[in-house]
Scaffold this motif. Sequence first.
Motif, PDB file in Angstrom:
ATOM      1  N   THR A  81      14.919 -13.581 -12.027  1.00  0.00           N
ATOM      2  CA  THR A  81      15.055 -12.029 -11.782  1.00  0.00           C
ATOM      3  C   THR A  81      15.733 -11.962 -10.506  1.00  0.00           C
ATOM      4  O   THR A  81      15.896 -12.830  -9.824  1.00  0.00           O
ATOM      5  CB  THR A  81      13.787 -11.279 -11.744  1.00  0.00           C
ATOM      6  N   GLN A  82      16.543 -10.537 -10.266  1.00  0.00           N
ATOM      7  CA  GLN A  82      17.179 -10.519  -9.130  1.00  0.00           C
ATOM      8  C   GLN A  82      16.199  -9.753  -8.134  1.00  0.00           C
ATOM      9  O   GLN A  82      15.447  -8.820  -8.597  1.00  0.00           O
ATOM     10  CB  GLN A  82      18.510  -9.552  -9.424  1.00  0.00           C
ATOM     11  N   LEU A  83      16.395 -10.288  -7.105  1.00  0.00           N
ATOM     12  CA  LEU A  83      15.420  -9.832  -6.055  1.00  0.00           C
ATOM     13  C   LEU A  83      15.568  -8.315  -5.644  1.00  0.00           C
ATOM     14  O   LEU A  83      14.646  -7.645  -5.369  1.00  0.00           O
ATOM     15  CB  LEU A  83      15.446 -10.778  -4.726  1.00  0.00           C
ATOM     16  N   SER A  84      16.789  -7.761  -5.830  1.00  0.00           N
ATOM     17  CA  SER A  84      17.224  -6.592  -5.545  1.00  0.00           C
ATOM     18  C   SER A  84      16.407  -5.509  -6.343  1.00  0.00           C
ATOM     19  O   SER A  84      16.463  -4.283  -6.213  1.00  0.00           O
ATOM     20  CB  SER A  84      18.640  -6.378  -5.613  1.00  0.00           C
ATOM     21  N   ARG A  85      15.866  -5.866  -7.572  1.00  0.00           N
ATOM     22  CA  ARG A  85      15.310  -5.111  -8.587  1.00  0.00           C
ATOM     23  C   ARG A  85      13.735  -4.905  -8.443  1.00  0.00           C
ATOM     24  O   ARG A  85      12.959  -4.268  -8.848  1.00  0.00           O
ATOM     25  CB  ARG A  85      15.468  -5.871  -9.975  1.00  0.00           C
ATOM     26  N   MET A  86      13.448  -5.674  -7.303  1.00  0.00           N
ATOM     27  CA  MET A  86      11.849  -5.668  -6.893  1.00  0.00           C
ATOM     28  C   MET A  86      11.707  -4.461  -5.953  1.00  0.00           C
ATOM     29  O   MET A  86      12.622  -4.074  -5.151  1.00  0.00           O
ATOM     30  CB  MET A  86      11.393  -7.103  -6.147  1.00  0.00           C
ATOM     31  N   HIS A  87      10.356  -3.919  -6.018  1.00  0.00           N
ATOM     32  CA  HIS A  87      10.099  -2.685  -5.154  1.00  0.00           C
ATOM     33  C   HIS A  87      10.900  -1.689  -5.268  1.00  0.00           C
ATOM     34  O   HIS A  87      10.909  -1.094  -4.171  1.00  0.00           O
ATOM     35  CB  HIS A  87       9.911  -3.366  -3.838  1.00  0.00           C
ATOM     36  N   ARG A  88      11.552  -1.248  -6.369  1.00  0.00           N
ATOM     37  CA  ARG A  88      12.516  -0.004  -6.348  1.00  0.00           C
ATOM     38  C   ARG A  88      11.405   1.254  -6.384  1.00  0.00           C
ATOM     39  O   ARG A  88      10.420   1.215  -7.236  1.00  0.00           O
ATOM     40  CB  ARG A  88      13.189  -0.184  -7.400  1.00  0.00           C
ATOM     41  N   ALA A  89      11.809   2.177  -5.635  1.00  0.00           N
ATOM     42  CA  ALA A  89      11.188   3.400  -5.707  1.00  0.00           C
ATOM     43  C   ALA A  89      11.540   4.403  -7.096  1.00  0.00           C
ATOM     44  O   ALA A  89      12.305   4.238  -7.473  1.00  0.00           O
ATOM     45  CB  ALA A  89      11.179   4.092  -4.554  1.00  0.00           C
TER      46      ALA A  89
ATOM     47  N   GLU B 222      -2.989  -5.175  -7.281  1.00  0.00           N
ATOM     48  CA  GLU B 222      -4.024  -6.106  -7.161  1.00  0.00           C
ATOM     49  C   GLU B 222      -3.322  -7.633  -7.576  1.00  0.00           C
ATOM     50  O   GLU B 222      -3.497  -8.463  -6.896  1.00  0.00           O
ATOM     51  CB  GLU B 222      -5.449  -6.000  -8.127  1.00  0.00           C
ATOM     52  N   ILE B 223      -2.346  -7.715  -8.727  1.00  0.00           N
ATOM     53  CA  ILE B 223      -1.686  -8.752  -8.992  1.00  0.00           C
ATOM     54  C   ILE B 223      -0.650  -9.117  -7.714  1.00  0.00           C
ATOM     55  O   ILE B 223      -0.630 -10.384  -7.389  1.00  0.00           O
ATOM     56  CB  ILE B 223      -0.814  -8.684 -10.065  1.00  0.00           C
ATOM     57  N   LEU B 224      -0.199  -8.232  -7.382  1.00  0.00           N
ATOM     58  CA  LEU B 224       0.957  -8.483  -6.272  1.00  0.00           C
ATOM     59  C   LEU B 224       0.439  -8.894  -4.812  1.00  0.00           C
ATOM     60  O   LEU B 224       0.853  -9.785  -4.482  1.00  0.00           O
ATOM     61  CB  LEU B 224       1.800  -7.318  -5.805  1.00  0.00           C
ATOM     62  N   ARG B 225      -1.008  -8.356  -4.653  1.00  0.00           N
ATOM     63  CA  ARG B 225      -1.509  -8.651  -3.465  1.00  0.00           C
ATOM     64  C   ARG B 225      -2.009 -10.167  -3.339  1.00  0.00           C
ATOM     65  O   ARG B 225      -2.042 -10.816  -2.465  1.00  0.00           O
ATOM     66  CB  ARG B 225      -2.788  -7.810  -3.133  1.00  0.00           C
ATOM     67  N   GLY B 226      -2.238 -10.928  -4.611  1.00  0.00           N
ATOM     68  CA  GLY B 226      -2.693 -12.033  -4.820  1.00  0.00           C
ATOM     69  C   GLY B 226      -1.761 -13.302  -4.856  1.00  0.00           C
ATOM     70  O   GLY B 226      -1.755 -14.383  -4.451  1.00  0.00           O
ATOM     71  N   ALA B 227      -0.290 -12.980  -4.862  1.00  0.00           N
ATOM     72  CA  ALA B 227       0.612 -13.605  -5.153  1.00  0.00           C
ATOM     73  C   ALA B 227       0.787 -14.678  -3.852  1.00  0.00           C
ATOM     74  O   ALA B 227       0.987 -15.864  -4.038  1.00  0.00           O
ATOM     75  CB  ALA B 227       2.063 -13.036  -5.388  1.00  0.00           C
TER      76      ALA B 227
ATOM     77  N   GLU C 186       0.734  -1.288  -0.081  1.00  0.00           N
ATOM     78  CA  GLU C 186      -0.062   0.095  -0.082  1.00  0.00           C
ATOM     79  C   GLU C 186       0.860   1.265  -0.006  1.00  0.00           C
ATOM     80  O   GLU C 186       0.371   2.404  -0.422  1.00  0.00           O
ATOM     81  CB  GLU C 186      -0.911  -0.047   1.337  1.00  0.00           C
ATOM     82  N   GLY C 187       1.995   1.093   0.381  1.00  0.00           N
ATOM     83  CA  GLY C 187       3.027   2.177   0.619  1.00  0.00           C
ATOM     84  C   GLY C 187       3.681   2.515  -0.608  1.00  0.00           C
ATOM     85  O   GLY C 187       4.462   3.542  -0.758  1.00  0.00           O
ATOM     86  N   GLN C 188       3.735   1.697  -1.637  1.00  0.00           N
ATOM     87  CA  GLN C 188       4.342   1.786  -2.891  1.00  0.00           C
ATOM     88  C   GLN C 188       3.425   2.523  -3.841  1.00  0.00           C
ATOM     89  O   GLN C 188       2.217   2.914  -3.633  1.00  0.00           O
ATOM     90  CB  GLN C 188       4.694   0.461  -3.341  1.00  0.00           C
ATOM     91  N   SER C 189       4.172   2.642  -5.005  1.00  0.00           N
ATOM     92  CA  SER C 189       3.441   3.536  -6.134  1.00  0.00           C
ATOM     93  C   SER C 189       2.978   2.699  -7.240  1.00  0.00           C
ATOM     94  O   SER C 189       3.264   3.033  -8.567  1.00  0.00           O
ATOM     95  CB  SER C 189       4.375   4.647  -6.461  1.00  0.00           C
ATOM     96  N   TYR C 190       2.412   1.517  -7.018  1.00  0.00           N
ATOM     97  CA  TYR C 190       2.103   0.679  -7.979  1.00  0.00           C
ATOM     98  C   TYR C 190       0.684   1.162  -8.695  1.00  0.00           C
ATOM     99  O   TYR C 190      -0.280   1.609  -7.748  1.00  0.00           O
ATOM    100  CB  TYR C 190       1.947  -0.679  -7.724  1.00  0.00           C
TER     101      TYR C 190
END
Length: 106
Positions: free
Chosen positions: A98-106, A33-38, A23-27
């Motif tokens: 993929t590299q996990l460090s690439r996820m949730h980048r602001a 919705e896709i991420l919440r279901g994972a 919720e604090g990210q800018s998606y």
Amino acid sequence: MILGKGNAQTEIEIIREYHQFLEGQSYSLKVLEILRGAPEVMLRRIGKPIITWDDDEILGLFPERKKQATFSYCAFLAFLVFRGYRRATLSLLTQLPTQLSRMHRA
């Protein structure tokens, strides 16, 4: 920020904390919705509690999956690793799509 020790004690709390983090990210709403279901999809496909997942079970989620599923699974895995809910082995990190460090980048 994704780094830091998570406080959740149960699977439900881990997923709730993940949803709060998202919720604090800018998606966009669609991506959110896709991420919440994972987590629920991953739980259903592996069939075991999150804290008992092993590398082979996690890696077994990815073959023949679309980019959207791969992205959402890796996003949740990144959360688990960077919050300290799961240790990532070198084997897992080198075999993920993929590299996990690439996820949730602001």
